[in-house]
Write a protein that holds these residues in place. Sequence first.
Motif, PDB file in Angstrom:
ATOM      1  N   THR A 121      -5.944   1.963   3.242  1.00 14.31           N
ATOM      2  CA  THR A 121      -4.771   1.800   2.387  1.00 14.31           C
ATOM      3  C   THR A 121      -4.217   0.392   2.553  1.00 14.31           C
ATOM      4  O   THR A 121      -4.633  -0.356   3.438  1.00 14.31           O
ATOM      5  N   GLY A 122      -3.281   0.027   1.706  1.00 16.55           N
ATOM      6  CA  GLY A 122      -2.680  -1.288   1.787  1.00 16.55           C
ATOM      7  C   GLY A 122      -3.421  -2.303   0.925  1.00 16.55           C
ATOM      8  O   GLY A 122      -4.253  -1.964   0.074  1.00 16.55           O
ATOM      9  N   THR A 123      -3.115  -3.561   1.158  1.00 15.39           N
ATOM     10  CA  THR A 123      -3.695  -4.651   0.375  1.00 15.39           C
ATOM     11  C   THR A 123      -5.098  -4.965   0.886  1.00 15.39           C
ATOM     12  O   THR A 123      -5.272  -5.515   1.969  1.00 15.39           O
ATOM     13  N   ILE A 124      -6.093  -4.625   0.090  1.00 16.64           N
ATOM     14  CA  ILE A 124      -7.494  -4.942   0.403  1.00 16.64           C
ATOM     15  C   ILE A 124      -8.072  -5.612  -0.841  1.00 16.64           C
ATOM     16  O   ILE A 124      -8.335  -4.954  -1.849  1.00 16.64           O
TER      17      ILE A 124
ATOM     18  N   LEU B 124      -6.565  -8.461   4.215  1.00 19.72           N
ATOM     19  CA  LEU B 124      -6.529  -7.121   4.771  1.00 19.72           C
ATOM     20  C   LEU B 124      -5.139  -6.846   5.329  1.00 19.72           C
ATOM     21  O   LEU B 124      -4.422  -7.782   5.724  1.00 19.72           O
ATOM     22  N   PRO B 125      -4.718  -5.579   5.390  1.00 22.12           N
ATOM     23  CA  PRO B 125      -3.375  -5.254   5.896  1.00 22.12           C
ATOM     24  C   PRO B 125      -3.182  -5.719   7.342  1.00 22.12           C
ATOM     25  O   PRO B 125      -4.056  -5.517   8.201  1.00 22.12           O
ATOM     26  N   ARG B 126      -2.056  -6.362   7.599  1.00 21.84           N
ATOM     27  CA  ARG B 126      -1.626  -6.829   8.918  1.00 21.84           C
ATOM     28  C   ARG B 126      -2.509  -7.929   9.498  1.00 21.84           C
ATOM     29  O   ARG B 126      -2.111  -8.625  10.424  1.00 21.84           O
ATOM     30  N   LEU B 127      -3.723  -8.079   8.993  1.00 20.10           N
ATOM     31  CA  LEU B 127      -4.596  -9.160   9.454  1.00 20.10           C
ATOM     32  C   LEU B 127      -4.445 -10.412   8.604  1.00 20.10           C
ATOM     33  O   LEU B 127      -4.785 -11.506   9.056  1.00 20.10           O
ATOM     34  N   GLY B 128      -3.999 -10.238   7.382  1.00 21.78           N
ATOM     35  CA  GLY B 128      -3.771 -11.378   6.520  1.00 21.78           C
ATOM     36  C   GLY B 128      -5.035 -11.889   5.857  1.00 21.78           C
ATOM     37  O   GLY B 128      -5.968 -11.136   5.552  1.00 21.78           O
TER      38      GLY B 128
END
Length: 467
Positions: free
Chosen positions: A139-142, A153-157
């Motif tokens: 989930t999240g921005t991929i 990627l989420p939280r990794l940027g």
Amino acid sequence: MRTFQAYRFALDLTAVQERVVLAHAGAARVAHNWALARVKAVMDQRTAERSYGVPDGQLTPSMSWSLPALRKVWNAAKAEVAPWWAECSKEAFSTGLDALARGLKNWADSRNGRRAGGPVGFPRFKSRHRSTPSVRFTTGTIRIDPDRMHVVLPRLGRLKLHESARKLARRVTNGTARIMSATVRRDGGRWHVAFTVEVERADRTPCRSGSTVGVDVGIKHLAVLSTGELVANPRHLTSAQDRLRALGRALSRKAGPDRRTGQRPSNRWRRAADRLAQAHARVANLRRDGLHKLTTRLAREHGTVVVEDLNVSGMLANRRLARHIADAGFAELRRQLAYKTTWNGGRLVVADRWYPSSKTCSGCGAVKTKLALTEREYHCDTCGLTRDRDLNAAHNLAALATAAEAESAAEVTTAGSGPVTARGANHKTRVRGQEAKKREPGTTPVGQTGTVPPQGRTTNRTLTTAH
């Protein structure tokens, strides 16, 4: 045709990004080990209570192994177990819990007989030193950046790719692909990101849709085709053996970790371990690349591909040939053919593992009782045919599919029903509750249909067809 496909790209992470990814992988490991400890504690408590004679209705309530249940238990205890939980994405903890849920389900299905293959052991605790760092995002921005050289990627940027992702970016832009998840993993000292993508593939037809090719895999030649082509065995592991030995000896001379005394490895040991891992990764990449090129060519050119159902795990018991068999990658070749023939509009036919393709004469159909492995040429005592052993087996495999097609067409004409596909093999094992009896050649096993009676041959052929 919609299918799932993986796209894997190498990453060029900075030192800060690598530490963040390792923190997420560590969070997945912590959640996995904590949940596994909870499951084991409940199971051990129930076992102990049964030994004391406690009735089943008064036992400690069992713990559900599903991912939603494990996630609910983890969310209730994460503030106490991992006070730093807010520093990592929730997907990191879900990665560890999902791996545990799958492992427990596979173990339970294996014990109850609902899972094919060998027995599956109970999940083990993951070690920071021995487990492979991995984290999966669902989930999240991929997404892929417009420059096609970065992924978000989420939280990794924003992470830099080592190579362009234009192939995947084009499909996503055209609307023929949808990214379902992304997994960041370290293999061979290098970080990779693998996207699981739902792809809309165009319908294809093999170049020669009516062509049938038999593929006999081996060690002398990686594959011998019924067309007469001999595919050389590159022997990547054998070629790299000298370098692997040298790197292994160099690693042994460094001050490595010692679990007994708690000694931590030196920086030289870490660099030597990375060099050895990279050498092994190169061998695996070369093998994978060669198999992909071969299987893609076979699936695109021929409408029907016939292979044998080899017992690779049993063949690895031969200590003289185990390393060469593993280096060839028999199982990987069949696995790739299984989905590539479907993608290209063809079919894969898997012959019964008890079918004597090497012992049968491709000319007259006579079957030899014994054929030593050292005999590289097949000589028929009935018709006098002399042919290479592997080429003879490839011709028999190709004829096997042709005979199956003829029988299926005859059944459709006479009975008016669809084609019958025979599945299963005549395993030489004892059936529970029944007495094992020897089956005479040319007869059909009890309760089994779809065997192909060859012209003038006394052996049964059982096929499994993958459309």
